[in-house]
Design a protein around this motif. Sequence first.
Motif, short mmCIF file in Angstrom:
data_model
loop_
_atom_site.label_atom_id
_atom_site.label_comp_id
_atom_site.label_asym_id
_atom_site.label_seq_id
_atom_site.Cartn_x
_atom_site.Cartn_y
_atom_site.Cartn_z
N VAL A 39 3.28 -8.70 72.53
CA VAL A 39 3.42 -8.94 71.09
C VAL A 39 3.40 -10.44 70.85
O VAL A 39 4.07 -11.20 71.57
CB VAL A 39 4.74 -8.33 70.57
CG1 VAL A 39 4.93 -8.65 69.08
CG2 VAL A 39 4.75 -6.82 70.79
N VAL A 40 2.63 -10.87 69.87
CA VAL A 40 2.47 -12.31 69.64
C VAL A 40 2.86 -12.69 68.21
O VAL A 40 2.65 -11.92 67.27
CB VAL A 40 1.02 -12.77 69.91
CG1 VAL A 40 0.69 -12.66 71.39
CG2 VAL A 40 0.02 -11.96 69.10
N SER A 41 3.42 -13.89 68.11
CA SER A 41 3.69 -14.51 66.81
C SER A 41 2.52 -15.42 66.44
O SER A 41 1.63 -15.69 67.25
CB SER A 41 4.98 -15.35 66.88
OG SER A 41 6.09 -14.55 67.19
N ALA A 42 2.57 -15.94 65.22
CA ALA A 42 1.59 -16.96 64.81
C ALA A 42 1.84 -18.23 65.62
O ALA A 42 2.97 -18.54 65.99
CB ALA A 42 1.72 -17.23 63.32
N ARG A 43 0.78 -18.97 65.91
CA ARG A 43 0.88 -20.14 66.77
C ARG A 43 1.53 -21.31 66.05
O ARG A 43 1.17 -21.64 64.92
CB ARG A 43 -0.49 -20.57 67.26
CG ARG A 43 -1.18 -19.50 68.11
CD ARG A 43 -2.38 -20.06 68.84
NE ARG A 43 -3.34 -20.68 67.92
CZ ARG A 43 -3.85 -21.90 68.10
NH1 ARG A 43 -3.49 -22.63 69.12
NH2 ARG A 43 -4.73 -22.35 67.23
N ALA A 71 -0.33 -12.73 57.36
CA ALA A 71 -0.73 -11.90 58.50
C ALA A 71 -1.85 -12.52 59.31
O ALA A 71 -2.07 -12.15 60.48
CB ALA A 71 -1.15 -10.51 58.01
N VAL A 72 -2.56 -13.47 58.71
CA VAL A 72 -3.67 -14.13 59.41
C VAL A 72 -3.20 -14.80 60.70
O VAL A 72 -3.89 -14.77 61.72
CB VAL A 72 -4.33 -15.17 58.48
CG1 VAL A 72 -5.31 -16.05 59.24
CG2 VAL A 72 -5.03 -14.47 57.32
N GLY A 73 -2.02 -15.39 60.67
CA GLY A 73 -1.53 -16.15 61.83
C GLY A 73 -1.39 -15.30 63.07
O GLY A 73 -1.84 -15.67 64.16
N GLU A 74 -0.79 -14.13 62.94
CA GLU A 74 -0.61 -13.25 64.11
C GLU A 74 -1.94 -12.65 64.57
O GLU A 74 -2.15 -12.45 65.77
CB GLU A 74 0.39 -12.13 63.76
CG GLU A 74 1.85 -12.54 63.83
CD GLU A 74 2.26 -13.48 62.72
OE1 GLU A 74 3.23 -14.23 62.91
OE2 GLU A 74 1.61 -13.47 61.65
N CYS A 75 -2.82 -12.35 63.61
CA CYS A 75 -4.15 -11.81 64.00
C CYS A 75 -4.91 -12.83 64.85
O CYS A 75 -5.56 -12.47 65.84
CB CYS A 75 -4.94 -11.45 62.76
SG CYS A 75 -4.27 -10.05 61.84
N ARG A 150 11.00 -13.85 58.66
CA ARG A 150 10.97 -14.79 59.77
C ARG A 150 11.64 -14.20 61.00
O ARG A 150 12.71 -13.62 60.93
CB ARG A 150 11.66 -16.10 59.37
CG ARG A 150 10.83 -17.00 58.47
CD ARG A 150 9.51 -17.34 59.13
NE ARG A 150 8.70 -18.22 58.33
CZ ARG A 150 8.57 -19.52 58.55
NH1 ARG A 150 9.21 -20.09 59.54
NH2 ARG A 150 7.78 -20.24 57.78
N GLY A 151 11.00 -14.37 62.15
CA GLY A 151 11.53 -13.81 63.39
C GLY A 151 11.19 -12.35 63.58
O GLY A 151 11.62 -11.72 64.55
N GLY A 152 10.39 -11.78 62.67
CA GLY A 152 10.11 -10.36 62.72
C GLY A 152 9.32 -9.91 63.92
O GLY A 152 9.30 -8.71 64.25
N SER A 153 8.63 -10.83 64.61
CA SER A 153 7.90 -10.43 65.82
C SER A 153 8.84 -9.93 66.90
O SER A 153 8.47 -9.06 67.71
CB SER A 153 7.06 -11.61 66.33
OG SER A 153 6.05 -11.95 65.42
#
Length: 427
Positions: A39-43, A71-75, A150-153
């Motif tokens: 599972v990844v977060s936005a960079r 949502a773009v960040g995590e994609c 925030r922190g939802g990942s």
Amino acid sequence: MEVLVQKYGGTSLETLDRVRNAALRIAPEWRRGRSLVVVVSARGSRTDDLLRLAADIGPTRPSRELDQLLAVGECESAALMALALTRLGVPATSLTAHQAGIRTTDRHGDALISSIGAAPVRAVLEKGEVAVVTGFQGVDQAGDIATLGRGGSDTTAVALAARLRASACEIYTDVDGVFSADPRVLPAARCLPWIRPDVMAEMAFAGARILHTRCVELAAMEGVEVRVRNASSQAPGTTIVELQDGRPLETRRVVVAVTHDTDVARVLVHCQNGCRDLAPEVFEVLAAQGTVVDLVARSGPYENEFRMGFVMRRSQAGRIRAALNEVAVGFGGGVRFEENVGKVSVVGMGLLSRPEYTARVMAVLAAAEIPTSWISTSQLRISVIVPQDRTVDAVAALHREFHLDQHEQRSPDAPRTSATSAHSAPV
């Protein structure tokens, strides 16, 4: 399949080199035959950059369109991670929240995960590939993207671990684990080898930003073992689990950590008409905005003026200020926000049953000439409000008082001679 879930935070993926390094850590686990979900977060600061971009258009609030943007960040992170793994000879497929079957409630910006249809993820694993899943997001009942806050990942990772019956959920971040205080402000803070889920949940709520509060609560409810580790080192990290090692509970350390939070506003709602109880209306406003409050107190039923106080996140004050004012002004009252405060918390076990610990907290802060105001106590936490510019001083004083820079002893501490620590119970 023995499934392992790993989550990589934004700092762990900030640059392409860090993405490659994370892939190098994942690859050996896959080669050992593990079924891996990543599972990844936005960079890096990608989410903040997107928020600023939206603000440049005009005032923003949680909405469908803002969630579409964020949502773009995590994609981006998921696709890059899948590419990096493939380059290492590790087959990987990236999945958005929609593709992974993650369903949420309809509250944009702070949605809750309602269900996960794990079949798409299992299908990837059964092909022998790594499933790289976007964190922080799901799909609501209307089919729209909804973000988890925030922190939802972290919560995404634990929810997937629970649904897939994973052996563990490893959270990779930029520190060695969970510390007895924030090591960025207190170098003497010590990395904790293990911590109970209920204590970790209190630490997260009280300001320890290492894990999302809801992630810890979900892990405790579902029995998921969570490990917090540094993505840039081989340090063993911290395991969040109910650990029973045979020692009587009375010999365990009572105070585990000191946390602090400067994203705090102290709010006072008042109304001169003491016969009017505004508490239901106040809580309706808070609930409608999804605002969590702490240290709540209010006037009694026979007083001439209604007063209700609580603390909340300062960053959320703007979105409820007008609604609270409307409630209070309608009955001849008002609302006062004080934002120059911080919250400091001593977190541990059995604190309410040991009133001497509250006495020690207040005494040591008084000795350091740190003014205090509102205070709240429970079995797991003692929280006090202090001036914002003295927050770090309060953390340091309490960390020293409870010997948190020292390893836990197997027997209670000997009595101390200071006036603030004349009790022989373990710290």
